[in-house]
Enzyme design. Structure first.
Site, mmCIF file in Angstrom:
data_model
loop_
_atom_site.group_PDB
_atom_site.id
_atom_site.type_symbol
_atom_site.label_atom_id
_atom_site.label_comp_id
_atom_site.label_asym_id
_atom_site.label_seq_id
_atom_site.Cartn_x
_atom_site.Cartn_y
_atom_site.Cartn_z
ATOM 1 N N LYS A 22 53.324 86.174 -30.155
ATOM 2 C CA LYS A 22 53.590 86.522 -28.796
ATOM 3 C C LYS A 22 54.676 85.563 -28.026
ATOM 4 O O LYS A 22 55.583 86.024 -27.383
ATOM 5 C CB LYS A 22 52.419 86.632 -27.805
ATOM 6 C CG LYS A 22 52.565 86.982 -26.257
ATOM 7 C CD LYS A 22 51.217 87.399 -25.726
ATOM 8 C CE LYS A 22 50.510 86.315 -25.550
ATOM 9 N NZ LYS A 22 49.767 85.106 -26.588
ATOM 10 N N THR A 23 54.600 84.377 -28.293
ATOM 11 C CA THR A 23 55.179 83.334 -27.491
ATOM 12 C C THR A 23 56.670 83.027 -28.248
ATOM 13 O O THR A 23 57.647 83.081 -27.476
ATOM 14 C CB THR A 23 54.546 81.807 -27.844
ATOM 15 O OG1 THR A 23 53.281 81.641 -27.021
ATOM 16 C CG2 THR A 23 55.578 80.753 -27.127
ATOM 17 N N LEU A 24 56.811 83.439 -29.545
ATOM 18 C CA LEU A 24 57.866 83.497 -30.228
ATOM 19 C C LEU A 24 58.961 84.870 -29.532
ATOM 20 O O LEU A 24 60.284 84.569 -29.244
ATOM 21 C CB LEU A 24 58.131 83.838 -31.585
ATOM 22 C CG LEU A 24 59.138 84.032 -32.442
ATOM 23 C CD1 LEU A 24 60.407 82.745 -32.111
ATOM 24 C CD2 LEU A 24 58.924 84.215 -34.102
ATOM 25 N N LYS A 39 54.609 81.863 -17.333
ATOM 26 C CA LYS A 39 53.240 82.192 -17.950
ATOM 27 C C LYS A 39 52.326 81.777 -16.979
ATOM 28 O O LYS A 39 51.914 80.998 -16.433
ATOM 29 C CB LYS A 39 53.078 80.995 -19.152
ATOM 30 C CG LYS A 39 51.812 80.791 -19.735
ATOM 31 C CD LYS A 39 51.693 81.784 -20.954
ATOM 32 C CE LYS A 39 50.277 81.638 -21.592
ATOM 33 N NZ LYS A 39 50.359 82.207 -22.766
ATOM 34 N N GLU A 106 54.569 85.878 -19.907
ATOM 35 C CA GLU A 106 53.723 86.016 -21.044
ATOM 36 C C GLU A 106 52.337 85.983 -20.754
ATOM 37 O O GLU A 106 51.995 85.033 -20.018
ATOM 38 C CB GLU A 106 54.248 84.616 -22.080
ATOM 39 C CG GLU A 106 53.217 84.695 -23.287
ATOM 40 C CD GLU A 106 53.633 83.553 -24.245
ATOM 41 O OE1 GLU A 106 52.900 83.287 -25.169
ATOM 42 O OE2 GLU A 106 54.679 82.808 -23.809
ATOM 43 N N GLY A 107 51.849 86.777 -21.343
ATOM 44 C CA GLY A 107 50.167 86.861 -21.191
ATOM 45 C C GLY A 107 49.566 85.729 -21.841
ATOM 46 O O GLY A 107 50.041 84.774 -22.622
ATOM 47 N N ALA A 108 48.079 85.832 -21.961
ATOM 48 C CA ALA A 108 47.262 84.653 -22.812
ATOM 49 C C ALA A 108 46.338 85.711 -23.839
ATOM 50 O O ALA A 108 45.427 86.474 -23.254
ATOM 51 C CB ALA A 108 46.329 83.946 -21.843
#
Length: 213
Positions: A22-24, A39, A106-108
């Site tokens: 997800k972060t990429l 974030k 961006e979610g967690a």
């Protein structure tokens, strides 16, 4: 390829679970659109935060990196990390950063990660006016996890901007998901030995074409 963008994109990046890339994907989208990045909840600082990771991978000079609404030390589900610091996460604390630029949020973890009693991560998406990008990685059970995520988004009336497959291709899996759901498929992120700004920039060019820019 989509039609050229006529208004700022407001994208929420979620995964079908943890550690799916997800972060990429968020870094690539941020670079592709020269978007701002946010974030909302960071749980865990080791080895670094997701904001710091994305900042280190983005090369353009336009992107702005906005501070988290909550920075929690424990690397755990946000509701657990907040409880460890005697904090209750409040829905009212989440306000979109003030920007006229494109914005990648961006979610967690996954879509239904708990933030507080009665509050899930998915509950933030509609009030903030976001469209969703889902990141999927092929593993045993990923069809189920991907379809559940997409079904949950549909039931909530949330628009899926696109689906990203990350990692080694699995045509049987991916073809089934694509045909069953009909969601737009964004460019693939392939398995990379090392993630660098140059790698992110290369993918960003593919995504920029997809967005019609």
């Amino acid at each position: 390829m989509n039609s050229p963008l006529t208004s700022p994109q407001r994208l929420f990046v979620t995964g079908i679970g943890t550690d799916v890339g997800k972060t990429l994907a968020a870094a690539i989208l941020t670079e592709a659109l020269q978007a701002d990045y946010w974030k909302p909840v960071q749980a865990g600082f080791e080895p670094t935060t997701d904001t710091a990771t994305v900042r280190s991978l983005v090369s353009n000079a336009r992107s702005c990196f906005h501070p988290e609404a909550y920075r929690l030390q424990l690397p755990a589900s946000p509701h657990m990390a907040a409880a460890a610091e005697q904090i209750t996460i409040q829905a009212e604390a989440f306000q979109l950063p003030a920007t006229d630029n494109h914005l990648v949020v961006e979610g967690a973890g996954g879509l239904l990660v708990p933030l507080a009693p009665g509050l899930l991560l998915a509950d933030l998406i509609q009030p903030l006016g976001l469209e969703v990008v889902v990141v999927s990685r092929n593993y045993l059970g990923s069809i189920n996890h991907t379809l559940l995520t997409l079904e949950a988004l549909e039931r909530r009336g949330l628009r899926v901007r696109g689906l990203i497959f990350n990692g080694e291709p699995n045509p049987a899996t991916e073809d089934f998901i694509t045909q069953h759901t009909g969601v737009p498929i964004m460019p693939r992120i392939r398995l990379e030995i090392k993630i660098t700004p140059a790698v992110v920039s290369r993918y960003a060019a593919e995504f920029r074409t997809w967005f019609g820019r």
